[in-house]
Design an enzyme around this catalytic site. Structure first.
Site, PDB file in Angstrom:
ATOM      1  N   CYS A 171     113.331   4.691 126.016  1.00 54.69           N
ATOM      2  CA  CYS A 171     114.004   4.368 124.751  1.00 54.69           C
ATOM      3  C   CYS A 171     113.355   3.141 124.112  1.00 54.69           C
ATOM      4  O   CYS A 171     112.229   3.204 123.661  1.00 54.69           O
ATOM      5  CB  CYS A 171     115.494   4.171 124.991  1.00 54.69           C
ATOM      6  SG  CYS A 171     116.478   4.207 123.485  1.00 54.69           S
ATOM      7  N   GLU A 210     117.606   7.042 133.688  1.00 56.05           N
ATOM      8  CA  GLU A 210     118.343   6.127 134.580  1.00 56.05           C
ATOM      9  C   GLU A 210     119.855   6.324 134.466  1.00 56.05           C
ATOM     10  O   GLU A 210     120.601   5.822 135.310  1.00 56.05           O
ATOM     11  CB  GLU A 210     117.958   4.670 134.291  1.00 56.05           C
ATOM     12  CG  GLU A 210     118.660   4.018 133.106  1.00 56.05           C
ATOM     13  CD  GLU A 210     118.099   4.433 131.747  1.00 56.05           C
ATOM     14  OE1 GLU A 210     117.349   5.438 131.695  1.00 56.05           O
ATOM     15  OE2 GLU A 210     118.429   3.777 130.746  1.00 56.05           O
ATOM     16  N   HIS A 234     117.233   8.994 128.493  1.00 54.27           N
ATOM     17  CA  HIS A 234     117.473   8.002 129.549  1.00 54.27           C
ATOM     18  C   HIS A 234     117.637   8.619 130.936  1.00 54.27           C
ATOM     19  O   HIS A 234     118.766   8.924 131.339  1.00 54.27           O
ATOM     20  CB  HIS A 234     118.746   7.212 129.219  1.00 54.27           C
ATOM     21  CG  HIS A 234     118.587   6.291 128.063  1.00 54.27           C
ATOM     22  ND1 HIS A 234     118.349   4.941 128.224  1.00 54.27           N
ATOM     23  CD2 HIS A 234     118.627   6.517 126.733  1.00 54.27           C
ATOM     24  CE1 HIS A 234     118.247   4.373 127.029  1.00 54.27           C
ATOM     25  NE2 HIS A 234     118.413   5.300 126.104  1.00 54.27           N
TER      26      HIS A 234
END
Lengths: 226, 89
Positions: A87, A198, A196
């Site tokens: 991002c 994560e 994302h």
């Protein structure tokens, strides 16, 4: 001994803690790195997490790119150190010219936050070896400056060299050219993407999918096997 | 003290949805006859010391590496004429 993976915090970074957690869940050691230091603390790889570094003033990632730590990261990345930009981290990588192209405001001008289906186009990067090319994954997407642009020649080069690492599936959420969600450099050590991974590493959290964990297990295996 | 202005605009081929949103709002506000709007950035730099060739070259470098991202943006560097100082008697 396990691998040491640095996670950078700029002023305005939001996802550093989640990224550290993802690194640990994959079995590596997470090493917090501060934007004003020059020292990489002998890490084996670096993740630039999401957020709004320096408030995204001027352009997303434009000011972070000139931080003392980024100077060291840019040199090391050129020398082969694995770097993943997620991002805002992707935006920093394009502003650093470690990856070609640029990120612009979403074509519909809205902030989006949702689960996004992607196709992993390349399993030959340092961060995607645990996936299979063509594999479909679903991970969160949340941004307003997510529109990937580059000139036609650069886009053709990326396609020809197999450097489009991820493509949006079902819907293009932001007007990114050729549905590009993420790309890699020529050597495959530097990877950037808007969604994302994560945020998708633990069952029972969010959608409960763990489709993002492969980024962190990929890099761990690569580093430990070296 | 000299003033230098740097105008930064998206390249013509780059989609500018913010400019489009402004353009679409115009008829609603009673401003007719504007067929296109492009939105950009303007930087006004107050320069200490003489504005010689070397100083202008540094500003050009600043614009090229920092103020503009030349992958997507064009820039123009302009020196502003010093405003005449009026002294009221």
């Amino acid at each position: 001994m396990t691998a040491r993976i640095g996670v950078v915090t700029f002023p305005g970074t939001l996802d550093d803690r989640d990224t550290q957690r993802a690194v640990r869940l994959a079995g590596a050691e997470a090493v917090p790195l501060w934007h004003r230091d020059k020292d990489l603390k002998q890490v084996d790889a670096v993740v630039l997490p999401g957020g709004f570094s320096y408030g995204d003033y001027l352009r997303a990632g434009a000011i972070s790119r000139f931080s003392p730590l980024m100077g060291t990261i840019i040199d090391q990345a050129k020398a082969g150190m694995p770097v993943l930009g997620i991002c805002n981290g992707f935006q920093v990588l394009t502003e650093s010219h470690l990856l070609p192209g640029a990120m612009l405001r979403n074509n519909h001008l809205h902030f989006i936050c949702r689960d996004q289906k992607l196709r992993v186009e390349s399993d030959r990067t340092a961060w995607t070896a645990d996936y299979v090319a063509g594999q479909e994954i679903s991970i969160p997407l949340k941004n307003i400056d997510g529109r990937y642009v580059a000139d036609e020649r650069t886009l053709d080069m990326l396609e020809a060299e197999g450097r489009v690492a991820f493509r949006y599936l079902d819907v293009n959420p932001n007007g990114s050219l050729r549905d590009i969600a993420g790309i890699t450099n020529e050597a495959g050590n530097v990877v950037g993407l808007m969604p994302h991974p994560e945020h998708a590493v633990e069952p029972g959290i969010g959608t409960g999918r763990t489709d993002g964990l492969g980024f962190f297990t990929s890099i761990l295996k690569k580093l430990v096997n070296v | 003290m000299a003033r230098v202005v740097v105008d930064v605009m998206l390249k013509p081929e780059i989609l500018d949805p913010q400019g489009q949103a402004v353009q679409r709002a115009l008829p609603r506000l009673g401003f007719e006859g504007i067929s296109d709007v492009r939105q950009g950035k303007r930087f006004e730099l107050e320069v200490d010391g003489p504005l010689d060739e070397a100083a202008l070259a540094r500003i050009h470098e600043m614009a090229e590496t920092f103020l503009a991202n030349t992958v997507i943006e064009d820039f123009v560097v302009k020196v502003e004429e010093a405003e005449a100082v009026k002294v009221e008697s």
